[in-house]
Design a protein around this motif. Structure first.
Motif, PDB file in Angstrom:
ATOM      1  N   ALA A  64       0.830  -1.214   0.000  1.00  0.00           N
ATOM      2  CA  ALA A  64       0.000   0.000   0.000  1.00  0.00           C
ATOM      3  C   ALA A  64       0.864   1.264   0.000  1.00  0.00           C
ATOM      4  CB  ALA A  64      -0.941  -0.013   1.202  1.00  0.00           C
ATOM      5  N   GLU A  91       2.566   1.749  -3.389  1.00  0.00           N
ATOM      6  CA  GLU A  91       1.612   2.237  -4.390  1.00  0.00           C
ATOM      7  C   GLU A  91       1.262   3.701  -4.151  1.00  0.00           C
ATOM      8  OE1 GLU A  91      -1.650  -0.447  -4.877  1.00  0.00           O
ATOM      9  OE2 GLU A  91      -0.386  -1.953  -5.871  1.00  0.00           O
ATOM     10  N   SER A  92       1.305   4.148  -2.885  1.00  0.00           N
ATOM     11  CA  SER A  92       1.055   5.570  -2.612  1.00  0.00           C
ATOM     12  C   SER A  92       2.137   6.443  -3.219  1.00  0.00           C
ATOM     13  CB  SER A  92       0.981   5.814  -1.096  1.00  0.00           C
ATOM     14  OG  SER A  92       2.270   5.856  -0.504  1.00  0.00           O
ATOM     15  N   ASN A 105      -0.488   9.403  -2.488  1.00  0.00           N
ATOM     16  CA  ASN A 105      -1.921   9.107  -2.564  1.00  0.00           C
ATOM     17  C   ASN A 105      -2.266   7.886  -1.723  1.00  0.00           C
ATOM     18  OD1 ASN A 105      -2.730  11.107  -4.584  1.00  0.00           O
ATOM     19  ND2 ASN A 105      -1.426   9.944  -5.977  1.00  0.00           N
ATOM     20  N   GLY A 106      -3.427   7.933  -1.078  1.00  0.00           N
ATOM     21  CA  GLY A 106      -3.911   6.759  -0.370  1.00  0.00           C
ATOM     22  C   GLY A 106      -3.284   6.521   0.982  1.00  0.00           C
ATOM     23  N   PRO A 137      -1.579   3.679   5.585  1.00  0.00           N
ATOM     24  CA  PRO A 137      -2.428   3.467   4.406  1.00  0.00           C
ATOM     25  C   PRO A 137      -3.903   3.637   4.731  1.00  0.00           C
ATOM     26  CG  PRO A 137      -0.753   1.751   4.566  1.00  0.00           C
ATOM     27  CD  PRO A 137      -0.721   2.508   5.861  1.00  0.00           C
ATOM     28  N   ASP A 138      -4.645   4.231   3.800  1.00  0.00           N
ATOM     29  CA  ASP A 138      -6.087   4.391   3.979  1.00  0.00           C
ATOM     30  C   ASP A 138      -6.728   3.033   4.256  1.00  0.00           C
ATOM     31  OD1 ASP A 138      -5.675   7.025   3.408  1.00  0.00           O
ATOM     32  OD2 ASP A 138      -6.581   6.974   1.408  1.00  0.00           O
TER      33      ASP A 138
END
Length: 731
Positions: free
Chosen positions: A59, A62-63, A439-440, A504-505
């Motif tokens: 996660a 990917e952010s 992001n995220g 992470p969200d």
């Protein structure tokens, strides 16, 4: 912002490894994470080594724009990470220390010659010289590439320059920032001089002319009075970053929509020049708007930002509509040109909020700054954009006047601004700077003894992969704007320039991990912009901090932060002579109650009432009494306090204690000076406590207005004690 903490007990076995459930043990994933600065393991607050679970690593990667959900993706991106620097002739950004002989790689076809030179910011060029260093060539994309090493010449001055390289028919350029090896102190603080000042939450400091909230005119008046009446050298205020353009406004100054621009909530309407030339009818509209909030200045209840801004905005819209003189319009145009696209995008975001409402009501296409809809709305909402640009201009003018008033009154430093850790997840920066924010994920803190589940502040962090690709421009522009009318800047949670806790969200805060940043670049650029502004930099470095970080910051000329209650040695208060010189030292901070309440143990009662205690309340009360008694004993041992001292005498003795330190800066909370007992902020709460809404008051909670502030015998007595100790003047 800080987490009060102590080091892990020495008896704890640091070889113990705390395991987490995992989806598998993929060494390549962990290697990829570490290659991008994502910690695959870390030592926690309790002394255990934590292996970060793979779901978290995926996660967080990917952010940062690095897909890693499958073994094939991990393999591809790991190879890309290793090859990417070789694909570029020059790194996207080189941040150098002046005189350090900083080196950088240049990649060309193996065996080919290359010329490298520097285009100086002020004009002219200088050649970079090659360093004798052997690096094995590497085959990338079917090409055999070589790496040559060049150094930045020692005589290249501070500033933002451009690197150029040419080899055959290929050319490349990159950003070069040459930063101070050591940030010089402002002239008035060199040669051993010390300074003291007030610390205030500006919104709480109201006068009879305020609109229910302390404003920039109040800021200038407070600085002038503190200097002229009491000898203060600086005034440290809360972040003045912009909030939402329409009610409801987020109360916390540490959760702004942007950190670059100023909240027009702080504008004094009557001090905008055009207000003086309004017609009788328009002047009546302004006066009627003020009448709706006039009584708020003396209201002891929570500050009503929404009412204040609604009234003030309606009046400012009237003033904005009035024609400006040719010279005034030219000044506005020059301001707009100087601030560039960043200002245009922020103003557009504000106009979009006016048009659509909160971002949750926006159409999907409006979230894309480059979409046709946004391009169309930029034209359609041009009047609204102009209004929000104008608001920033008049705020900037009033900030300039406040700093000038501070210096003219004799302050050696002037206004010191505070920089928040991050921004609102639905704010202007999140919208306009999406490419350089991760992001995220949200920023937070790992579990510790005070927050056993960790914390998630929900603020989107910088993306350390993207920042150098854009030459750190958003970071640089933010610092320039905040420093433009400042004598100093305080960096909240300065450890965030080294590493941040990414959550992470959808995950709980304890499932996050650390992400490393290029601190040499971030701290260097901070020092460069502060050097250019002639400003002092204060880093909020409270909590558990690795010693090398404090040493590093001191070496760069960045001051630390010391709070009397937290400075301990072997369970006893640290003696004044053992404090750091390069520090801002204070008795308290905005995340603690004012000193009178802390002495009375009211912080414990408040936390118990709010359900925030994780231990037996009696144990917490006992520990608080023990802490207080140890400090009072230290005051008596140094002859600063007699027996049966009054509350006022204890507060003055505490400040005499910190003033006796060698610390360069000594701060006095304005709330301590008035006898205020209510905390501005209670960490761990949201709606349960009126955080950031408490007006400045006395010991009974009655409002204290700026007009009457320096008539207070209590305030004058306390400030005389500090001024006498710091400036060696008799109180």
């Amino acid at each position: 912002m800080f987490v009060r903490a102590t080091p892990a007990p020495l008896w704890q076995d640091r070889s113990v490894e705390r395991k987490r459930p995992r989806t598998g043990d993929d060494g390549a994933l962990r290697e990829l994470a570490e290659a991008y600065g994502v910690a695959a393991e870390y030592w926690d607050f309790f002394g255990a080594r934590v292996q970060v679970e793979e779901d978290t690593l995926v996660a967080v990667l990917e952010s940062l724009g690095v897909p890693a959900s499958t073994p094939d993706l991990v393999r591809i991106h790991l190879a890309h990470r290793l090859d990417a620097p070789w694909r570029r002739m020059l790194p996207p950004t080189v941040v150098a220390r002046a005189g350090a002989g900083t080196t950088f790689p240049v990649h060309v076809e193996h065996g080919d010659p290359v010329d490298v030179w520097i285009e100086l910011e002020g004009g002219g060029t200088v050649a970079a010289h090659q360093v004798d260093r052997v690096v094995e060539p590497r085959t990338v994309d079917g090409r055999l590439l070589g790496e040559a090493t060049f150094a930045v010449p020692d005589d290249v001055g501070l500033g933002w320059h451009t690197l150029h390289a040419s080899s055959g028919n290929r050319t490349s350029h990159a950003v070069l920032a040459v930063t101070p090896a050591h940030l010089r102190l402002p002239r008035a603080l060199r040669k051993g001089a010390r300074a003291w000042g007030l610390m205030a939450q500006l919104y709480s400091v109201r006068s009879r002319q305020s609109w229910g909230v302390g404003d920039l005119t109040d800021l200038g008046d407070l600085a002038w009075l503190a200097a002229r009446r009491s000898g203060a050298d600086f005034l440290l205020v809360n972040p003045l970053h912009a909030a939402e353009p329409r009610a409801p406004l987020t109360p916390s100054p540490y959760l702004p929509t942007t950190r670059r621009f100023v909240s027009p909530l702080y504008v004094r309407v009557e001090d905008v020049r055009e207000t003086a030339y309004l017609s009788a009818a328009d002047r009546s509209l302004v006066e009627w708007a003020f009448d709706t909030v006039r009584d708020l200045d003396t209201d002891p209840g929570p500050i009503d930002r929404d009412a204040a801004w609604t009234a003030k905005r309606s009046a400012l819209e009237v003033v904005f509509a009035h024609p400006r003189s040719t010279a005034r319009q030219a000044a506005l145009d020059a301001f707009r040109e100087r601030e560039g696209q960043g200002l245009e995008d922020f103003a557009l975001w504000c106009a979009l909020v006016d048009h659509f409402g909160g971002t949750r009501d926006w159409p999907d296409e409006a979230f894309d700054l480059t979409s046709p809809l946004v391009a169309e709305l930029r034209t359609e909402l041009a009047d609204g954009v102009d209004f929000h640009v104008w608001l920033q201009w008049v705020a900037d003018e009033q900030l300039e006047r406040a700093q000038r008033a501070a210096l003219d009154a004799g302050m050696s430093v002037g206004i010191v601004h505070d920089l928040a850790v991050g921004v609102h997840p639905e704010g202007a920066d999140r919208w306009a700077q999406r490419q350089v924010l991760a992001n995220g994920v949200g920023v937070g803190a790992p579990p510790d003894m005070y927050n056993q589940q960790g914390q998630n502040w929900s603020q989107p962090p910088w993306n350390p992969v993207e920042l150098p690709r854009v030459g750190y421009a958003p970071y640089r522009d933010m610092l320039r704007t905040v420093l433009r009318h400042a004598g100093g800047i305080r960096i909240d949670h300065i450890l965030g320039l080294f590493r941040l806790w990414f959550v992470p969200d959808g995950m709980t805060p304890d499932r996050g991990t650390y992400v490393r940043f290029d601190h040499e670049a971030l701290v260097g650029i901070l020092c460069l912009e502060a050097e250019r502004a002639g400003a002092v930099v204060i880093g909020e470095d409270l909590g558990t901090v690795e010693p090398w970080i404090r040493d590093y910051l001191a070496d760069r000329g960045v001051l630390g932060t010391s709070i009397l209650w937290f400075e301990q040695r072997d369970g006893a208060p640290l003696p004044p002579e053992a404090y750091r010189r390069l520090a801002l030292t204070t008795v308290t901070t905005h995340d603690l109650p004012p000193t009178p309440a802390y002495l009375a143990g009211e912080h414990v009662e408040l936390r118990e009432r709010l359900g925030l205690l994780t231990e037996d309340p009696e144990v917490v009360r006992r520990d608080a009494r023990r802490e207080r008694e140890a400090v009072l004993r230290a005051l008596r041992d140094r002859g600063l306090l007699g027996e049966d001292a009054s509350e006022r005498e204890v507060v003055e003795a505490l400040h005499a204690f910190v003033a006796a330190t060698p610390s360069l800066l000594v701060g006095v909370s304005l709330a301590d000076a008035t006898g205020e007992r209510r905390a501005q902020n209670q960490p761990g709460t949201d709606q349960e406590y009126p955080n950031w809404k408490v007006p400045l008051g006395d010991g009974t909670g009655e409002p204290v207005l700026l007009d009457d502030l320096f008539g207070s015998v209590r305030l004058q007595s306390l400030l005389a004690v500090v001024d006498g100790a710091v400036h060696h003047r008799a109180p």
